[in-house]
Structure formats: structure tokens, C-alpha cells
Design a protein around this motif. Structure first.
Motif, PDB file in Angstrom:
ATOM      1  N   PHE A 220       0.825  -1.216   0.000  1.00 37.86           N
ATOM      2  CA  PHE A 220       0.000   0.000   0.000  1.00 37.86           C
ATOM      3  C   PHE A 220       0.859   1.265   0.000  1.00 37.86           C
ATOM      4  CE2 PHE A 220      -2.289   3.531   1.813  1.00 37.86           C
ATOM      5  CZ  PHE A 220      -3.546   3.443   1.236  1.00 37.86           C
ATOM      6  N   VAL A 221       1.893   1.274   0.816  1.00 35.39           N
ATOM      7  CA  VAL A 221       2.700   2.485   0.979  1.00 35.39           C
ATOM      8  C   VAL A 221       3.493   2.809  -0.285  1.00 35.39           C
ATOM      9  CG1 VAL A 221       4.562   3.541   2.327  1.00 35.39           C
ATOM     10  CG2 VAL A 221       2.813   2.185   3.474  1.00 35.39           C
TER      11      VAL A 221
ATOM     12  N   GLY B  18      14.198   0.463   5.729  1.00 34.64           N
ATOM     13  CA  GLY B  18      12.820   0.496   6.224  1.00 34.64           C
ATOM     14  C   GLY B  18      12.273   1.912   6.080  1.00 34.64           C
ATOM     15  N   TYR B  19      11.003   2.092   6.404  1.00 34.97           N
ATOM     16  CA  TYR B  19      10.392   3.417   6.211  1.00 34.97           C
ATOM     17  C   TYR B  19      10.958   4.458   7.180  1.00 34.97           C
ATOM     18  CZ  TYR B  19       7.099   1.152   3.082  1.00 34.97           C
ATOM     19  OH  TYR B  19       6.530   0.446   2.040  1.00 34.97           O
ATOM     20  N   ALA B  20      11.121   4.099   8.450  1.00 37.38           N
ATOM     21  CA  ALA B  20      11.698   5.064   9.393  1.00 37.38           C
ATOM     22  C   ALA B  20      13.137   5.376   8.988  1.00 37.38           C
ATOM     23  CB  ALA B  20      11.653   4.515  10.814  1.00 37.38           C
TER      24      ALA B  20
ATOM     25  N   GLY C 120       3.090  -0.213   9.780  1.00 37.53           N
ATOM     26  CA  GLY C 120       3.382  -1.644   9.784  1.00 37.53           C
ATOM     27  C   GLY C 120       4.697  -1.990   9.108  1.00 37.53           C
ATOM     28  N   GLY C 121       5.396  -0.977   8.611  1.00 38.34           N
ATOM     29  CA  GLY C 121       6.701  -1.244   8.025  1.00 38.34           C
ATOM     30  C   GLY C 121       6.643  -1.714   6.588  1.00 38.34           C
ATOM     31  N   ARG C 122       7.851  -1.966   6.048  1.00 38.23           N
ATOM     32  CA  ARG C 122       7.966  -2.293   4.629  1.00 38.23           C
ATOM     33  C   ARG C 122       7.871  -3.791   4.351  1.00 38.23           C
ATOM     34  NH1 ARG C 122      12.778  -0.211   0.438  1.00 38.23           N
ATOM     35  NH2 ARG C 122      11.336   0.713  -1.073  1.00 38.23           N
TER      36      ARG C 122
ATOM     37  N   THR D  17      -0.994  -5.605   4.113  1.00 38.20           N
ATOM     38  CA  THR D  17      -0.482  -4.335   3.609  1.00 38.20           C
ATOM     39  C   THR D  17      -0.461  -4.277   2.084  1.00 38.20           C
ATOM     40  OG1 THR D  17       1.773  -5.165   3.899  1.00 38.20           O
ATOM     41  CG2 THR D  17       0.900  -3.764   5.636  1.00 38.20           C
ATOM     42  N   HIS D  18      -0.935  -5.331   1.425  1.00 38.39           N
ATOM     43  CA  HIS D  18      -1.135  -5.272  -0.026  1.00 38.39           C
ATOM     44  C   HIS D  18      -2.144  -4.147  -0.290  1.00 38.39           C
ATOM     45  CE1 HIS D  18      -2.241  -6.371  -4.094  1.00 38.39           C
ATOM     46  NE2 HIS D  18      -1.444  -7.414  -4.105  1.00 38.39           N
ATOM     47  N   PHE D  19      -1.887  -3.344  -1.317  1.00 40.66           N
ATOM     48  CA  PHE D  19      -2.787  -2.221  -1.615  1.00 40.66           C
ATOM     49  C   PHE D  19      -4.237  -2.669  -1.699  1.00 40.66           C
ATOM     50  CE2 PHE D  19      -5.171   0.676  -4.217  1.00 40.66           C
ATOM     51  CZ  PHE D  19      -4.754   1.927  -3.800  1.00 40.66           C
TER      52      PHE D  19
END
Lengths: 345, 345, 345, 345
Positions: B193-194, D11-13, D183-185, D191-193
Motif C-alpha cells: 500500500f505504501v 525500512g520506512y523510518a 506496519g513497516g515495509r 499491507t497489499h494495496f
């Protein structure tokens, strides 16, 4: 065939009503009323109807509105129906009001929430409150029906069994989340895609009329009073509603006992599903359906029972429950025209 | 009742198949095959089925897969069916393959696009190509059917009338846009999603197999050749597909002439709608339906005919057209189980 | 410090201008003009400014608008500036117009696209066209600047090197995709979240003014003519723009040759990045930045060169390029206040 | 210049850290460590860095990790740092851990939430808890810092003033909502779109580690105990976090009194903004910034104080606060590299 008319058909709840009724085997849509689209095809407002059973919209004429139909659905904004409805108009037809004008409130409450004086409050008592799973006997005999609000539906479905069985305290917190269709089709800055996407906000804190409706509903169905703290939120999706309910356990009770209570009330209710322990309620799993998913967890340390419930705000929260009520009022199978698997994707 | 089995039911096209067939009055789902969910309820994979006609998934056993069913839908990823299908299995049942394994390609083309050798290419000629609106006579008699790709469906529906009537040149450009369900349920960084939200990208430029499928389709249906330049894009939505087609006008022709051509071929095709002049095609108006909306504009200055077409990639682009084909193959009304108004919201 | 004023600061491009200028070390925002918010804090319109360098909006008074400032940014809707701007107002300040009123067009073209007569067309020739990477020498000396349109920026950046080097034909197709901020903050049904989400549409087919702007730009910069077929699309995201350009190769040329051409023009242009072969251009990778990503593929079979370019429509396509131009006009480093890494998530 | 290294930069952070530090005038990024991208450019993982100050990723070698740097940021998943960190490695550098391994918990608590035994619990007491606004004196002297969790940051900022001033009861309910970057990468079905879009769910009910962290924080800062019931939700947006806090008023107190309390603690805290009465907190207004917006309402009837707070989960909830802490630890101005206006659109 039941000949129906629809007022307010160009709003989102109205469109869902038209869409679902178009596939309802017992119903014929005879009249779609719209000031803005008078004389135009309904598909000019919603192009998903292009080439299908399209309709020509009629203008709004209160004098002739009941002609040729057996039942009138009204999905008008607050204040319009109560200013125009008369005993005379009510004589020959059934009415299902998806709007807010005849739901429980007294004159003061109505003015407080809607900033207008109610002009036909005396008619309210003729309207049966349409929470289908809890008022079926009265709905069977109803001629006029007030369809519950979306949040009020989810809250009462989640709470009534627990309050009735005396396992939770009167102090109840509900945190609500709904997609932007909940705000209707009216244009506002807050519903502009660019302003509404990628954001969340709370609104009408302590001041949402569905809070009042639920308190009245608990009194009506259970003759009990609750203290309800309700905070609705708008989240960036088109449709769907999830509520998170925080209650105080007043009995020493286990997960399975709570589950039994829910099953006692909902085992034979096809639209209410109590999920298995540990399964998350997600609004997508009831999307485009009349279903309500419920689950819960107990927090022993803090003595809390947390309940999660999801509905589609436009279906079980509006058009779907209205059709369910129409089915009940007319002796059709309760699920006629509503037995779709949720679309989920 | 037609007893059907479904392979690959836990992918998105598979789920749509199960969902739509669950409401199909002529069909009984007898078998859902899933390695991953063997012995589990189908609702463990898709919770929209909780409490409804839930199914127990069977494991994948090629030897018994045809037992007890009249028709097998296969929605498997490329390469699986062609490695396992045998004449023996095909004897007693009908097959509708939503996958890519038996669609027109020869061995070299298959290897080029899928990086694998095709193990049962000899069976391909037994599969009828299922572009419903263009191949209905063959489909009526078909025992085995290769369901078209989503982009290939939209492209051929938009192009075949124009090519057949000789009004456009052979040099054709298609710019495609599809939501993320087009990429399937497999987990990839690009479908997180992201990573997928708030972004657009082109991919497989000059290298998408549907381009090949369309060229073969034009040869098959019209015995003509085209030069097709196709660029697919992924856009941040769940479902829906829109193509923008750029063609060279080779006749001096007006808007109404083009419209007549489309109407000649599609007037009696209930799922194809040619919109009125000036109306924008939008993918939402066909969402959750088997419909295809088409419209076009002429650019006189540059001698171009620009066509826009939209379908739901999972319905008319996959599960819906498969059911349409099943209906045709079995003598049911073509729209059985598919006559829903698009959901749009 | 450069004292600047901003007209139209409550639109999306205006907000981005205020936001970026608030962190620009050479600039002081002296004046924010807004009829709707006169006397109110700017943060009443955009709450991201709460508690930061908030501003009090002034009313719109054309007589005093140039007082106290060195440079005026105008981000007004079409037609407003051209109706009010006078030589007198222009005397003492610099002007950067993000709007459309002074971009190349003659009276007839303006009327055709905007349905209004242009009231100060004679001023147009004083405005330098602000495509920063292609007009830097003139921009350095400019007092009045017309900032390019978003699509026009992306198209010219992608096309000018190829046209200049004579490797593509004059017949050019551009398929554009942009998020909903491209339509501005005005309320319309099409930009309502519920109507815009989960859908894509083409609009203004053959009729978008940026098409005209690009043709004029090609004439201006290269003294050549092109035939441009342009179809813009709206896709469900807030910001970001991607164009897919289809051109005819008129030289027998390889991938590396094209790459060299791009590098020849953009090697020392810090905001233009030509991606490595095979890397997809995605709009998210330039989000919230002044960058433009470009990549391309050759289709030998069809003799096509396909170019993909992405910008942030509100930054490089509006406010960012305006600041880049301001920097150039005032002798600051070109990237002052613009050297942010794109946010991407 | 402060030479820094970054662990877990993909990762995102981690990406936000790299992005923000790239524009930090006191910092030089010397080392980006990534097993997966060893020897590759950082822009292969995040293409927003293409052509900018790109970095070559190093492999992970615990023996040399502190070489050449003054300060190490660690944004690793739980369990990795605690298994590898040694007193030896800690000797020559400062460490800021954005992960969870050294935040307050004892061995049992860590095992309960993370299902692993903590291997270096004895180091925990050397880590200063980095809630910047509440622990600045200790942070100034800190060599090792444990950066708070995102939810824990929002909750403590909203609650600590009220608990300290004894105006609310110990029984506190927090309903949290966060975008999917929370929820992270890591790739998961949720977390699938297609699975995450257009849906909302609650998860880890009664079982989220940030609940524990907040209880410890209240003890640490105020030497008090609370009973915290926390339900986090995932909503379909990329970034942003909003919490709705339900507390019992234990003093007869008015709106203005509560506002004074907040201002007492936050008046001189530039990143904390208490909004004016009646203004809704919306997560978009703090997007891409280190800000926290707070507002509240009193429900007199039910004796409740409801607080709403919003942060950007990746900035104030992770990378931003880490940089704020780095600034404090190194004597820079607290807002260096963080004074951006939120992007909002």
C-alpha cells in the motif's frame, strides 16, 4: 409487484437504493423524484445506469407524489420531509424514511441537533423504528417506518444484547470511523479528494445526533438508560464503517459467555455475524452488503469489554436496511434483493 | 444445476468467480481447490464469505480434479495448467481457463513472454477464444475455452469494429491504466500500500503479453495485421481499467459515422455501451459489473481517432466474461448472474 | 532579503508557494492577499501553518498591491490578473505569474480556451516564458515572468531535446495522468472524494490549453512546428503527474544515442534526472520536489520512441519552478529553497 | 560536522532518517548499512535519491560498525540490535535506537510482547528515554538514547500534563488510528494495496507494546500508575497517526483550565501546538513534520475529557524525534533540520 417511488435519489443512499431495488424481484421503481434532474435520465446523475433500466426523473410535486405508487422511500436531507409531509399524503401509501426526521427525537432534541423547528412532530409516533433485528414484530405491521442512522445501527447491534443481559455498565464509549460517503454528496472543502485523502479527523465530538438516537433506542428496546460518549471520525475511504466500543464489565464473565449472549440474539439473524475469537473485524469484508460483523475482546486487567462492529454505512446503515424493512413490511423474505456476497475488493 | 469446480480460487479473479457464482441460479459450486487452504474454509482466505455459503477447500490432486463436476474454471498463474492438463482430464468436463496458457500463442511466443517452455501446446487449438461479443457462435459449441486477458478484452472491444470497417490505419497506440488488483494477490514491494498509493508508473513497456494477444485476435477475427504499441500503467486504485487508444483515421469520416459503426456491432450487445458524445468514460461507472463503456473523439487537425474504453478488470476482464462464456456454452441467458448495476461508489 | 507578496495564496499552488518560501533563506513573505480570508490568519485556510510563521491575509486592493514588496507571485485563476494588471502596477516590482494569462497565447487562442476576452494582451510580450532549463538567459534578465503550466513543463522537458536533434517526427501523442490537485481547490462533483477515488477518466480530449502552450513553446525555443495529440487523465491521487509520450523515430538510432541526447541537454541541470535503462519512472519518486524524472524505450518493430516523464504538478509544475525562476531572476543559486529530497512515502 | 551511520536504512523510518539528515546542516551521513543492498546505491532501494547525494550501502559487519562515525542511528526490527550490541561497540560512539529493544521493558515484558529472550537487557539502563519534550535534561547528557514508539509519543504528549496536574482518573482509554507505513515495509497480505485500501481494522487489541511503554513512561516521568486500554487501528493512508483519548475528569474543571494546563507544559515547545477551541485535529496538518497537534473537548454530562492528538508516525513518531534528540544530545538547536512546514497535500 410493489410499485415504489424514491425521493432524494441522487444522494449516495438514494443511489444505493435505486441500484439495489433495480435487481429486487418484487419491486418496480415507478418514480424517481429529483428537482435538479427533472425530465432528465437518472443516468445523467449516476452513469452506472447508462443503458440499463434507466429512469426519467420527475420534478418534486408534493401534491402528486403518492400517485401510482404503493410505497415511498425518502432519502432527503434533514428538514425537508418534516416540512412537507401531511396525514393526507400518508393515507394511501407506505413510507420508509431513510432520513432523520422521524427518528425518536422530541422537538427540543431535533432543534438542538438540526437547528430547525420540527413542523410535523405529531407524525413521529406513527413511524416505527426500523432496527430490523430488534423490532421485527412492529415492522411487520408498520405502515410508516423510520430507518435507523448508520452509526446508530452499528452501535445498537453491538450493544443491545450486552445491555439487556446486564453484563456492562451504563458508561459506554464509542469511537466511530466512517468513509467519506457518510458525509453525503454535498460539496464541502472537507470532502474534496485532496483534503480528505491521506488524513483522518474526529468531528462533532459530543454532538452527533446518532448518540441521541442510540440512547433513545436503548430506552425504547430495553427500558434502560446509558451514558454514551461518542466520537465519530472521518477516514479516507469511500464507504464502510467500523465502531470500537469500550464498556465496563459488571459481571465476572469469560469470552465464551459473551459469545453465547451474542449468539442468543443473533444466531438466527442472517445479516449479523459474530466472528471467531481472534479474528479481526475489517470493514472491507462487509462492503456492498447488508451484513454486520461483530467481534470483541475482554481486558481483564482493566475490567473492560471492547467490541468491534463493522457495517457498510450505505447498505446496512441506510439503503440495505431500508429494503430489509420493506421486505418485512410486505411479507417478502427478509433477504430478498440483499443476499449478495460482500465485494471486499 | 451445473456443478462447477474452481482452481486458483484464492487469487483475486478466483474470488470474484466464487462470489459471482455463489449468486448464479444455474450453478452449484462443488469444488474449490487450494493447496494453501486445503481442509480449511474458503472464508479463511476471504472473510466476506463468513456465515454465507462457505466452502471447504480441497487440496490439489490432478487425478481427481474432474470428479463430480461438469465444468472446471481455472484461474491459476501462468504455467501451472499447461504443465498438468491432459487429454484424459479433459474428456469428461468442460474447461474455462481464465489464465494465459491456452490463448493463441505458439511455443516461441509463450516462451518469450513467460520464460517457460509450454508443455501442452498441442491442446491450444481445442480451446476456443472467449471474447464473448465477437466469438459467440464458436463459444456456443465450445467445450474448452480460453478466456481473454483484461487489457486484451478492452482493446479488442474498442478496436475490432474500426479495423473491420477499414477506417483506421494499422499503426495503433494503446495507453492502458489499471488498478493494483491487475497485479494479483502475490506480495511484491510495488503492491505494498505504501509503495503503490499516491503514485503511477508505466511498466512492461513494449513487452506486455496482451499486446501479442490482441495482434493475434485481430488476425483471428478479421484476418488483418496491426502494429500495436502498448504501454500499461499501474494507478492507485483497487480495481478498474481504462484504455486510451490513438489511431490514424484513413477515411474522411465524422463523429456520427464512427458512432454508427460501433452501434452496428454493439447495438444488441447488452454489456457494451457507447456513451453519448462529450460524456467522459470513467472506470467507476462500470465497477463490479460485466459492462464495457466506450466513447471517442476525432482530432481533425491531426487526423486522429482517440477511443476511450473502460471495464472492470476483474469482471469483464476476467471472472465476469468467464461466466458470460459459461452461460453461452451451456445455453443459459448470456447475462445470468451478471445483470448487476455497477456499484460506482 | 527579497520582500514578496502572494496573490491567490489559498489555492493549492499558492499554498505550496507559501510553504516553500517560508523556508527560503533569501525571502521574506510580506503580503498574502486573499479576499475570502481578509484579516484572518493564513492558518485558517491551511492549518499546517498553525503556530509557525503564520501570516495575516490582506484583502485584495489592486491600487496598493505592489506597496512594500519587491516581487509579486500571482497564482490566481485564469482571467483575474489579465483584467486588472496595468503598466502602472508593473513599474516598481517584479512579477511571476503562475497563472495562465500571459503564456504565449494570442487573443483568439485565449478566447478559445478560456471563453473570455483577454483585456491586457499587449503586456504578454513583456513576460518571459519561465521554462527554467530552456530559457535561463532570458529569465536572468526578466522582470516579468510567465510560469509554464504543469503538463506543458513535463512535455517540453521530455520533448525539446529530441525535437531539436531531429530524431522524432512532428506527429506526437502525449497521454497525461495527474492527481486531483491538478484541478485546484474549487469544489466540483468530480473532485469529491467519493467520486474521484477508485476511478480514472480522460477529460478535455483535444482541448487542453497546455497542448497549445507546448506547440508555441516548440516554436519559440526551436522554431519548429509539431502536431500534438494530447489526452489528459485524472487519477485518484492528490499530487503527481506522469506523461507517456509516443513519437515516431525518424533516424535509425539506438537506446544509447537517445540517452546521449538527453544528457547533452540535462547533464548539468540538477532538477532533471534521466533514469538508467529499464528503471520505471514513478511519480512518487519526485513527490514534493522540483525534480523531473525521465526515461524512455525504443520499439524497433513499430519505429517508436516512447518517453515517460514525471514531475510533481504542484512543485516543478507550479510553485517550485516559480521559485526556481525567482532564484534565477535574482541571482540566487538556482536551487535555493528547493533542494529537498522527494518525500516518496 | 557530526559523522553518522544508519542501520536499517531501507525500512520506512530509516528512509525518513536518511532523507531528513541529507538536509541537516550539522550532519554528514558516512555509513548506510544494509545487508540486502550491500555494495549498491541507496537509490536502488529508494529512487527519490537518484542523482542527489546518493550513498553506497555497506554490508552489516558488527565488528566495524562504529568505525568512522560519531553517532549511530539504529532503525532495525525488534530483536536484532539487542542480540548484537556490546559494551565494546558502545565505547566510542553515541547511539540512538529508533527500534524497541531498549525502551523501559524488563525481560519478562520483552518476551511477552516480542516472543524472544532479550540478550542484553543489562544495557537498557544506559539508554535514556527520548521523549524530547519531557526528558530534555537527561537527553542533553545522554550518550545512548531509546527513541519512543510512535503511539507512545502521541499518548504521552497528550496525557502527561493532565495526569501530572491530577485532573483525570487512572482509567484511560486510547483509540489509535495509523496509516499503513506504521506496519513497516515487510510484505504481508494485510499491507497489499488491494487488501489495505478502502478498509479499516483494529488489531492487537489489549496487546500492543506501546501500551506497556506508556504505562512505564507515566511511572518514570510522574511516578504514577495508570490503567490503560488501548486499541490501535489501521486505516487506508500511507502515513499519519491520530489518537482519541477518553479520560474521566476528577476535578470540576472548565475548557480554559485544561487549555492552561497544556500551555503550561507546551507553551515553549515549538513542536507541540494546542489548537483553538472547536478546531478539529486532522492528521494531514502535521504530515511530513515533527509537529504534534492537540485539542480536546469536555463532555460534562458524562464527566469525560476527550483529547485528540495527531503526529506524523514516521517523523515525530520515529525519524524526526530521533533527530530532535540528536540535536539536543549534541547541543544544536532543537529544530535543526526539522523546521519544515507540514506538506498537508
Amino acid at each position: 409487484m410493489l410499485n415504489v417511488g424514491i425521493l432524494g435519489a441522487t444522494g449516495y443512499a438514494g443511489e444505493e437504493l435505486v441500484r439495489l431495488l433495480a435487481n429486487h424481484k418484487e419491486v418496480k421503481i415507478k418514480k424517481i423524484v429529483s428537482k435538479a434532474y427533472e425530465g432528465k435520465k437518472y443516468s445523467h446523475s449516476y452513469r452506472n445506469f447508462v443503458g440499463l433500466n434507466d429512469y426519467i426523473c420527475e420534478g418534486l410535486n408534493w401534491n402528486t407524489i403518492t400517485k401510482g405508487i404503493d410505497l415511498l422511500f425518502s432519502a432527503l436531507p434533514y428538514g425537508v420531509l418534516m416540512e412537507n409531509l401531511t396525514e393526507d399524503m400518508m393515507r394511501d401509501i407506505k413510507i420508509i424514511d431513510i432520513g432523520v426526521d422521524y427518528r425518536f427525537m422530541n422537538k427540543d432534541e431535533y432543534s438542538k441537533f438540526y437547528g430547525k423547528e420540527h413542523k410535523s412532530m405529531e407524525l413521529t409516533e406513527q413511524f416505527v423504528y426500523g432496527l430490523s433485528e430488534w423490532n421485527i414484530e412492529k415492522i411487520k405491521k408498520a405502515k410508516y417506518l423510520a430507518n435507523p442512522g448508520c452509526y446508530a445501527t452499528a452501535m445498537q447491534l453491538a450493544l443491545l444484547p450486552l445491555i439487556k443481559e446486564n453484563i456492562i455498565g451504563e458508561d459506554i464509549i464509542v469511537d466511530g470511523k466512517c468513509g467519506l460517503s457518510g458525509g453525503g454528496r454535498t460539496l464541502t472543502l472537507g470532502t474534496h479528494f485532496v483534503e480528505g485523502n491521506e488524513s483522518i479527523k474526529a468531528y462533532k465530538i459530543n454532538n452527533h445526533p446518532h448518540s441521541q438516537e442510540v440512547k433513545k433506542g436503548v430506552e425504547f428496546f430495553l427500558d434502560k438508560k446509558i451514558k454514551l460518549t461518542f466520537t465519530p471520525h472521518i477516514i479516507p475511504m469511500q464507504r464502510g464503517m467500523l465502531i470500537t466500543v469500550y464498556t465496563e464489565l459488571i459481571k465476572d464473565i469469560e469470552y465464551d459467555n459473551v459469545k453465547e449472549i451474542y449468539e442468543k440474539y443473533y444466531r438466527d439473524k442472517q445479516f449479523i455475524q459474530i466472528l471467531d475469537k481472534g479474528i479481526y473485524v475489517e470493514s472491507k469484508w462487509v462492503k456492498n452488503s447488508n451484513l454486520c460483523h461483530i467481534n470483541f475482546e475482554i481486558n481483564k486487567e482493566n475490567n473492560k469489554l471492547i467490541i468491534i462492529a463493522a457495517i457498510d454505512n450505505l447498505i446496512k446503515g441506510a439503503a440495505g436496511q431500508a429494503i430489509q424493512n420493506m421486505n418485512i413490511m410486505n411479507g417478502y423474505d427478509e433477504s430478498t434483493g440483499l443476499s449478495y456476497v460482500p465485494t471486499c475488493i
